[in-house]
Each structure stands twice: as C-alpha cells, then as structure tokens.
Design a protein around this motif. Structure first.
Motif, PDB file in Angstrom:
ATOM      1  N   UNK A   9      14.272   9.551   4.871  1.00 30.66           N
ATOM      2  CA  UNK A   9      12.982   9.130   5.430  1.00 30.66           C
ATOM      3  C   UNK A   9      12.040   8.692   4.325  1.00 30.66           C
ATOM      4  N   UNK A  10      12.017   9.467   3.268  1.00 31.09           N
ATOM      5  CA  UNK A  10      11.113   9.170   2.172  1.00 31.09           C
ATOM      6  C   UNK A  10      11.465   7.838   1.538  1.00 31.09           C
ATOM      7  N   UNK A  11      12.769   7.605   1.392  1.00 27.84           N
ATOM      8  CA  UNK A  11      13.184   6.359   0.748  1.00 27.84           C
ATOM      9  C   UNK A  11      12.833   5.151   1.612  1.00 27.84           C
ATOM     10  N   UNK A  12      13.003   5.347   2.921  1.00 31.05           N
ATOM     11  CA  UNK A  12      12.680   4.249   3.829  1.00 31.05           C
ATOM     12  C   UNK A  12      11.178   3.927   3.712  1.00 31.05           C
ATOM     13  N   UNK A  13      10.398   4.988   3.680  1.00 32.77           N
ATOM     14  CA  UNK A  13       8.948   4.808   3.566  1.00 32.77           C
ATOM     15  C   UNK A  13       8.587   4.091   2.257  1.00 32.77           C
ATOM     16  N   UNK A  14       9.214   4.540   1.191  1.00 32.98           N
ATOM     17  CA  UNK A  14       8.917   3.917  -0.107  1.00 32.98           C
ATOM     18  C   UNK A  14       9.300   2.445  -0.128  1.00 32.98           C
ATOM     19  N   UNK A  15      10.450   2.137   0.498  1.00 40.83           N
ATOM     20  CA  UNK A  15      10.896   0.740   0.516  1.00 40.83           C
ATOM     21  C   UNK A  15       9.871  -0.114   1.256  1.00 40.83           C
ATOM     22  N   UNK A  16       9.338   0.412   2.363  1.00 36.93           N
ATOM     23  CA  UNK A  16       8.326  -0.353   3.113  1.00 36.93           C
ATOM     24  C   UNK A  16       7.064  -0.512   2.269  1.00 36.93           C
ATOM     25  N   UNK A  17       6.730   0.576   1.606  1.00 33.96           N
ATOM     26  CA  UNK A  17       5.536   0.572   0.764  1.00 33.96           C
ATOM     27  C   UNK A  17       5.652  -0.491  -0.329  1.00 33.96           C
ATOM     28  N   UNK A  18       6.850  -0.553  -0.884  1.00 35.83           N
ATOM     29  CA  UNK A  18       7.081  -1.538  -1.934  1.00 35.83           C
ATOM     30  C   UNK A  18       6.862  -2.953  -1.386  1.00 35.83           C
ATOM     31  N   UNK A  19       7.338  -3.180  -0.160  1.00 38.20           N
ATOM     32  CA  UNK A  19       7.150  -4.500   0.435  1.00 38.20           C
ATOM     33  C   UNK A  19       5.663  -4.816   0.597  1.00 38.20           C
ATOM     34  N   UNK A  20       4.914  -3.801   1.041  1.00 38.74           N
ATOM     35  CA  UNK A  20       3.469  -4.019   1.207  1.00 38.74           C
ATOM     36  C   UNK A  20       2.834  -4.347  -0.142  1.00 38.74           C
ATOM     37  N   UNK A  21       3.202  -3.563  -1.143  1.00 33.46           N
ATOM     38  CA  UNK A  21       2.617  -3.763  -2.480  1.00 33.46           C
ATOM     39  C   UNK A  21       2.942  -5.153  -3.008  1.00 33.46           C
ATOM     40  N   UNK A  22       4.166  -5.583  -2.779  1.00 36.78           N
ATOM     41  CA  UNK A  22       4.599  -6.874  -3.310  1.00 36.78           C
ATOM     42  C   UNK A  22       4.060  -8.035  -2.468  1.00 36.78           C
ATOM     43  N   UNK A  23       3.621  -7.743  -1.249  1.00 39.86           N
ATOM     44  CA  UNK A  23       3.173  -8.797  -0.348  1.00 39.86           C
ATOM     45  C   UNK A  23       1.796  -9.317  -0.708  1.00 39.86           C
ATOM     46  N   UNK A  24       1.294 -10.266   0.124  1.00 41.26           N
ATOM     47  CA  UNK A  24      -0.013 -10.859  -0.174  1.00 41.26           C
ATOM     48  C   UNK A  24      -1.143  -9.968   0.302  1.00 41.26           C
ATOM     49  N   UNK A  25      -2.352 -10.487   0.218  1.00 45.10           N
ATOM     50  CA  UNK A  25      -3.515  -9.747   0.705  1.00 45.10           C
ATOM     51  C   UNK A  25      -4.228  -9.020  -0.411  1.00 45.10           C
ATOM     52  N   UNK A  26      -5.451  -8.608  -0.079  1.00 45.67           N
ATOM     53  CA  UNK A  26      -6.255  -7.918  -1.081  1.00 45.67           C
ATOM     54  C   UNK A  26      -5.796  -6.468  -1.187  1.00 45.67           C
ATOM     55  N   UNK A  27      -6.283  -5.811  -2.221  1.00 44.24           N
ATOM     56  CA  UNK A  27      -5.935  -4.399  -2.405  1.00 44.24           C
ATOM     57  C   UNK A  27      -6.424  -3.582  -1.208  1.00 44.24           C
ATOM     58  N   UNK A  28      -7.601  -3.972  -0.660  1.00 52.04           N
ATOM     59  CA  UNK A  28      -8.112  -3.263   0.508  1.00 52.04           C
ATOM     60  C   UNK A  28      -7.175  -3.416   1.706  1.00 52.04           C
ATOM     61  N   UNK A  29      -6.706  -4.657   1.925  1.00 51.05           N
ATOM     62  CA  UNK A  29      -5.772  -4.891   3.038  1.00 51.05           C
ATOM     63  C   UNK A  29      -4.533  -4.031   2.862  1.00 51.05           C
ATOM     64  N   UNK A  30      -4.083  -3.965   1.609  1.00 51.29           N
ATOM     65  CA  UNK A  30      -2.863  -3.199   1.351  1.00 51.29           C
ATOM     66  C   UNK A  30      -3.082  -1.725   1.683  1.00 51.29           C
ATOM     67  N   UNK A  31      -4.252  -1.227   1.292  1.00 58.04           N
ATOM     68  CA  UNK A  31      -4.547   0.182   1.588  1.00 58.04           C
ATOM     69  C   UNK A  31      -4.495   0.433   3.092  1.00 58.04           C
ATOM     70  N   UNK A  32      -5.075  -0.523   3.842  1.00 56.53           N
ATOM     71  CA  UNK A  32      -5.085  -0.398   5.307  1.00 56.53           C
ATOM     72  C   UNK A  32      -3.656  -0.284   5.848  1.00 56.53           C
ATOM     73  N   UNK A  33      -2.801  -1.157   5.319  1.00 58.54           N
ATOM     74  CA  UNK A  33      -1.415  -1.149   5.798  1.00 58.54           C
ATOM     75  C   UNK A  33      -0.711   0.136   5.372  1.00 58.54           C
ATOM     76  N   UNK A  34      -1.023   0.571   4.154  1.00 57.66           N
ATOM     77  CA  UNK A  34      -0.351   1.753   3.609  1.00 57.66           C
ATOM     78  C   UNK A  34      -0.657   2.991   4.450  1.00 57.66           C
ATOM     79  N   UNK A  35      -1.934   3.169   4.824  1.00 55.63           N
ATOM     80  CA  UNK A  35      -2.259   4.383   5.594  1.00 55.63           C
ATOM     81  C   UNK A  35      -1.525   4.383   6.935  1.00 55.63           C
ATOM     82  N   UNK A  36      -1.408   3.213   7.533  1.00 51.92           N
ATOM     83  CA  UNK A  36      -0.685   3.142   8.806  1.00 51.92           C
ATOM     84  C   UNK A  36       0.781   3.510   8.604  1.00 51.92           C
ATOM     85  N   UNK A  37       1.354   2.939   7.549  1.00 49.27           N
ATOM     86  CA  UNK A  37       2.766   3.215   7.254  1.00 49.27           C
ATOM     87  C   UNK A  37       3.025   4.703   7.007  1.00 49.27           C
TER      88      UNK A  37
END
Ligand code: PEP
Ligand code: MG
Length: 752
Positions: A9-37
């Motif tokens: 589970x943790x690895x799956x979460x981290x992999x998604x997180x990595x995608x968010x980090x590598x994706x576009x958008x501002x740091x704020x947008x990323x934070x928003x996505x991260x909390x949901x994830x």
C-alpha cells in the motif's frame, strides 16, 4: 527475500505521489492533490499539511477533510496543540482519542470536532522540522506501525516540496533552524580573531539525492545490501590493519555499523518505496532530529557515529562525494567542519574564504595556525554547527568574541559590517607602524619576525614590516603536494623565499612531519600517540635521505647568502650532534661540487621538549640560536594534547609555573650569549607577548596577521614597569595570571 507484502500500500501511494510531484501545476496545486491522495491511501477522512513559517508558526497549507476556510488561517505555535507538539519533539504522535491528550487545542474554524483519532508526523529535512503532516479519523482508530512509517516516508518526499522555495520563500525556509526559526547564535572558542561575513559551506556536504522514490524496491534492497557489505568489508580491513587502542575504537565503530536496529530501519524505509539513498537519508534525518534532544554524552556520541556511518554508506551508494577542491564557490564563504587537517583547508580558495567554524579545534592545531596565517577568523568548539547550519546560510564569524551568527538579521549584519570597517581602519593605523622598529618606550629593541610556510605569506613580507622570518615551516608545501618534491623543486622554492625576504634572515625549520602534520604520500604507520611518536628529527635521523635532500636544497638555494637552519623536536644533545654530522656531510658534498658555502651559516634548535631545559649547559655552546616552540612545549609541559579541544583552555602558560619556566630559560640563554626567540602561537597574543618581553625575551616571531598588533604592543610598553611587575608575579601558585597582566596593560596604556 522479497520485500514485505505489508508495504504494498505504501509503495502504491508513493508511486502516485511521485507522479503528482513530477506532474505540472504549482506547488500549491500539488499539495492539494497530495492531501487527497494520502487521505485515500491511508483510509483517513482528513489529511492536512502544516508548513513551518518564520516566527515558529505552523500554518495550515492544505487539507482534505477540514474546512477549506481554515487554510492559511489556522496557525499553531511550536509546542501548541498536537501539531505544535509534534514539531517541538520532532516525533510522530499517534492517538486513538486525540481529545484526551493534554496538548489538544481545538480550532473551531477547522471543523475538526467530529474527528476522534489523530496521527501526525514531522516533515523533516536534514534533521530540521519543516512542517507537520497529519491524518484524522472519526472513529477511535489505533494507527499501526506500518501506517506511521508510511506517513513518515511521505513526509520526507513533502520536505523536498517545502524546501523547493515555491510554498514559502527560500529565505524563510532557511531561517528555520531545528524547531526554531529565529536567527541563531552559536558560541565557541576564540581561535583566530577577526570578523568574517560569508555564506556557509559545509566541509562534508550532504549528498544531493536525485531519486527519492523507487520503481523497484527489491532492486533497491539489493543495492543497499551490496553497499552495506562493501562498507563492512572496508571497515573490516581497516580494523585488521590497525593495532592497539585505535583498533578498539574501530572495533566499536564497526560494531555500531552492524547495529541491526539501524540497518533494519533503513531496510524498512526501502520497503516503503524509497530509493536506498533516500532511505539512508530518512533514517539519518530522524536520528539527527532526535540527537538534538539527547543530552547523555555517550548516547550522543553513538548517534554521531551512526551519522558518520550514514554518510559513509551514502558514499558507497552514490559512488563518492565531490572533493572539496572541485567545488566552485562564487561567493565569499565560511567553512564549517567538525575538524579538519591543514591540507584540507588548503583545498579552499583562500581569497574568498572569510571564516572557519569548527565543532572541535584548538588554538595550536595546525588548521588554526594556517587559517590565522591567512587572516581567516576561526571559531572552535561550536557545538552542533554542522547540524545547525545549512550550506548557503548567511553567516557572521566574530573571531574576537567567539561567536557565529547564523542567518543574521539585517541590523546585525549592518552592525558587523561597520565593526569590520572599524577594524579595517585600525589595520590601516597599524600599517602606519610598518616601517617603525619594534622598540619599547624605554628604548629596548625587540626583533619582531613573522612565521611563514607558504610563498603566499612571503609575498606580503614587505608590507608587513617584520624583521625577518623567525620560523619557516618547510613541511607546509609538502603537505599540499601529492608526492615528495625533489631537490630541484625544493631549491627553487627556498631560493624564492630568500629572494622575497630581501636580505632579512629566514630560519628554515627542517621537516617537521608526523604528529599532526601528516603528508598525504607518507605512510608513517599508525601510532597510538603520534605527537610523541616518530616525528620531526626522529624521522630525519632514521631516514636521513629526506633531510639530506632538504639540506642540500637549502645550501643550493642560499648560495653564498646567509642560511639559518632550525631543527624541530630535538630531545637530546646527541640528536643535535647526529644532525650536525648530516649537515657536515652535505656541506662537504657542496664543497666538492664547488657550490658556494652559505655565509653565515647559523644552526639553531627548537625548544619543544622540556628535557632540553636540563641539557642547556651542553646544548647552548653548540648552537647559534634557540627558538621556543611554545605550541609543542606547552603540550609536553602540561601533558595536554594541543589538538584536544577539551583541554584547549585548561592550562595557561601564563601561570606562575609557566612564567618561571620561561624566565629561567631566557636568563640562561642570555648568560650564555645565545639569542632565544619564541615562535609558537603565544608570542602572537598581546598579553602573552607582554609577559615574554617582560621576562627577558628579545626576539618574537608571530603569524603575519599579528605582526602589526604585537609591534603596537611592544611600542607601548615600558620595561622598567613591566619587568618588576612580572618578577613579582612568578612566585606563587597561580594557575593563570592572564587577567592580572591584562589589567596591568590597561592601567599602563599598553596596547593589547
Ligand atoms: C611550536 O610547536 O610551537 C611550533 C612553532 O611548531 P609547530 O606549531 O609547527 O609544531
Ligand atoms: Mg612544534
């Protein structure tokens, strides 16, 4: 063995997180996505991120589950509420019933009253708290270790986002020190005076990790294990090739390296989805955060060892760190190190180096002497400097008061710039003394020479106003080279030194290798007690070729000019006789080759070993001059290692006993008509110089940066006042007369 399935589970979460980090958008947008994830990944109703802001305030930056209006509104001080408690202790907090916790602080704007259980972890980077990551659930949930571990791993990835500079300015992030964020002042030992302003450079920089999240945890685990094996193998070799007490120390270090708890924590972190490097860094960061809270010295040392081991392991994983010399520093900088060898200091660009801060360090260590010679202010024993200062932090080194200001405010910076300017003006005044002799007010002429070891020192010789070179440390250029210089190279170098001295005398001290002066290409073997070991003339007498080559080069360089030779660490007259025989052989050789004989040739000895005092009757008739190497002499007189920071201020040579020793020596040399000088560091300290001149020394040799000051001191003294005062002081048992001499100087207008 495959990585534990419970981490899937943790690895799956981290992999998604990595995608968010590598994706576009501002740091704020990323934070928003991260909390949901994270909320989804951990099965929580709430996930919130608090970021540490200037003023020790944790501000809610993003949330899933709490009321949106609370974002950038809810703020908690460090130590306040559950979030503040986590930041204060830099530890996770897992509570199945948060409301019963004594630190619970209810914030109505968040709407969190419906949530019962709480899990929060610090967002750590390099042992500093950058924020807090928390999840909450409505029910009474007992979070398990794997979940805590997962949240910590996620927090580590977030730390990079926070430090990235988009969420809060880098200036603000930089101001966050440990749990505090205010500018910081570190106190230490004054090792070399002066004020330096520059950016911090950590002597062993933290390795920059490129990849934090792994694609293949099994592969990372094998990389980790391979690196650990390599590291263990290297440590085994080190232990095997060492004997005696050092071996015990290394054995202990190796045992710590095998600490199953430490290694399994790193493996766990890999299992949660980090790369091997990131896992080592995470565990190191956790340990550092904890280290700040450990007061027990033994435990702290152990954690320090683990910290060192983590660095070593990183090197095996990443294939080594860049050498200091390769680093390019565009700015004026201050070097921060635990301790350092003199050769390492020389890797840095001295033109832009503005200060040196050591966690250890002592006044007579070679790195200190060298830094002083370069006019660089030095602070020693600055506790935890490496943990509390980051590369790039603006720093002020106040060598006059033993303080380091980390990330100072504009006001403080302005004040210090002004002080530095005042100091510069004082230097200008002192420079006016350049062409004046070092003569006391009652007319006694003192020979004031300077110490040197680099051609760079010599290039300033004319501007310094010294009467000569009282100590030329010939081993210094050897320390900076990868191999032994041949006779031609040496002769060229010594010839240039003599040219630059422009007819003024230069006392060339023959090689003083060993002890704390190690040559990179010379394996002297491990010694239990190198300061009292196979060093200086002891080495020269056992391996005469090196000394003979050096003497040959000196004779050639001097040609028909004056040559002063000075032998270090002589312990008995018989050694001097043996050295003289080697010198005679070289003189005969030179005569056979029709080389001109140095004229005059003067042979001197350094008094560093106390036993020489009891051989003066035989020694003095054999030499042309004597020079007190007070750095070594004091270490042997008091049996106090000159490099041991703990002992640096323990014994004062300005004690009754120390002064008696020096007075008797000066008197006996005077009676024998042999000039005696002091070339150790004490001569460069104004209060000590007053004592030396007052006790009868008429020759001092000091670091170039101290010449003007000591000249001013000498020129403001009246011997008919100082000498009787000192005579009265030497009787007695005082362990330090420093303050009395200082007060006397103030009362009698002596410049100190
Ligand atoms: C001394 O020991 O005082 C001295 C001048 O020599 P070094 O510092 O180079 O050992
Ligand atoms: Mg010495």
């Amino acid at each position: 063995m495959s990585v534990d399935a419970s981490h899937t589970g943790s690895r799956r979460l981290l992999a998604r997180l990595r995608d968010v980090m590598a994706g576009g958008g501002s740091a704020h947008d990323k934070l928003e996505q991260v909390v949901t994830l994270i909320a989804a990944g951990l099965d929580a109703q709430v996930c919130s991120i608090y970021v540490m802001r200037a003023g020790e305030v944790l501000e809610l930056f993003a949330t899933e589950g709490l009321l949106r209006d609370a974002v950038h509104v809810t703020r908690l001080r460090v130590g306040e509420g559950l979030v503040g408690t986590i930041a204060a202790h830099a530890r996770p907090l897992a509570l199945s019933d948060a409301r019963n916790h004594p630190s619970f602080a209810f914030r109505p704007e968040t709407g969190e009253e419906i949530y019962r259980s709480f899990l929060g972890v610090p967002i750590l980077r390099g042992g500093r708290v950058m924020g807090v990551l928390a999840v909450q659930n409505t029910g009474q949930r007992a979070y398990v270790d794997v979940e805590i571990e997962t949240l910590e791993t996620v927090a580590m990835v977030l730390a990079e986002l926070v430090a990235g500079g988009e969420l809060i300015s880098r200036e603000e992030t930089r101001q966050i020190d440990g749990i505090g964020i205010l500018p910081l002042r570190l106190d230490g030992l004054k090792l070399a005076a002066g004020i330096g302003i520059g950016q911090a450079v950590l002597h062993r920089p933290r390795i920059q990790i490129e990849r934090l999240v792994s694609d293949d945890p099994d592969r990372e685990l094998s990389r980790l294990r391979r690196a650990v094996d390599e590291m263990h193998g290297a440590l085994d070799n080190m232990v095997e090739s060492t004997e005696g007490e050092h071996r015990d120390i290394l054995e202990t270090y190796r045992m710590i390296a095998e600490d199953a708890g430490w290694l399994s924590r790193i493996e766990e972190a890999v299992a949660t989805g980090l790369t091997a490097e990131a896992a080592v860094q995470k565990v190191q960061s956790d340990l550092r955060a904890r280290m700040n809270q450990i007061s027990e010295p033994y435990l702290r040392e152990r954690v320090h060892d683990l910290d060192d081991l983590a660095n070593r392991l990183q090197q095996y994983l990443t294939g080594g760190v860049r050498a200091t010399a390769e680093m390019d520093h565009d700015h004026e900088f201050v070097v921060i190190a635990r301790s350092m060898g003199p050769a390492e200091l020389m890797d840095y660009d001295r033109n832009r180096m503005r200060g040196l801060v050591l966690e250890e360090g002592s006044p007579t260590a070679h790195v200190t002497i060298l830094a002083k010679a370069c006019g660089v202010p030095v602070i020693g024993r600055a506790r935890d400097a490496l943990d509390r200062i980051e590369t790039g932090d603006p720093l002020i080194v106040d060598g006059d008061h033993g303080q380091v200001f980390v990330r100072p405010s504009e006001d403080v910076l302005t004040a210090f710039r002004e002080a530095a300017e005042a100091r510069r003006q004082h230097q200008v005044q002192l420079a006016a003394l350049r062409d004046l002799p070092a003569v006391t007010r009652n007319g006694t002429r003192i020979t004031l020479s300077m110490n040197a070891g680099l051609l760079a020192d010599m290039s300033h010789f004319r501007d310094i106003g010294a009467d000569g070179i009282g100590l030329y440390r010939t081993e210094v250029p050897f320390m900076a080279r990868p191999s032994l210089p041949g006779v031609d190279d040496q002769a060229n170098l010594y010839g240039r030194v003599l040219d630059l001295a422009n007819g003024k005398p230069v006392a060339f001290r023959t090689l003083d290798i060993g002890g704390d002066k190690l040559l990179p290409f010379w394996d002297a073997g491990d010694e239990e007690n190198p300061a009292m070991g196979w060093r200086a003339v002891r080495m020269s007498l056992d391996r005469p070729a090196l000394l003979r080559q050096q003497v040959r080069a000196l004779i050639r360089a001097a040609a028909a000019r004056e040559l002063r030779l000075m032998f270090p660490m002589v312990s008995e007259v018989a050694e001097l006789d043996a050295l003289r025989r080697l010198l005679d052989m070289e003189l005969e050789r030179a005569a056979r080759l029709d080389w001109p004989r140095p004229d005059p040739l003067r042979v001197g000895v350094m008094l560093e070993v106390p036993a020489l005092l009891f051989q003066l009757d035989d020694l003095l008739p054999r030499i042309d001059f004597l020079s007190v190497g007070s750095n070594d002499l004091i270490q042997f007189l008091y049996a106090a290692d000159r490099g041991n920071a703990r002992l640096a201020e323990r014994y004062d040579v300005l004690s009754s006993a120390g002064l008696r020793f020096l007075r008797d020596l000066a008197r006996r040399c005077d009676a024998a008509g042999v000039p005696v000088s002091v070339c150790g560091e004490m001569a460069a300290r104004p209060v000590d110089a007053i004592a030396l001149v007052g006790l009868g020394f008429r020759h001092l040799s000091v670091a170039p940066s101290a010449v003007a000051q000591i000249k001013e001191t000498i020129r403001s003294m009246r011997l008919e006042q100082v000498s009787p005062f000192l005579d009265n002081l030497v009787a007695g048992t005082s362990s330090s007369l420093r303050n009395q001499i200082k007060a006397f100087a103030v009362d009698h207008d002596i410049a100190i």
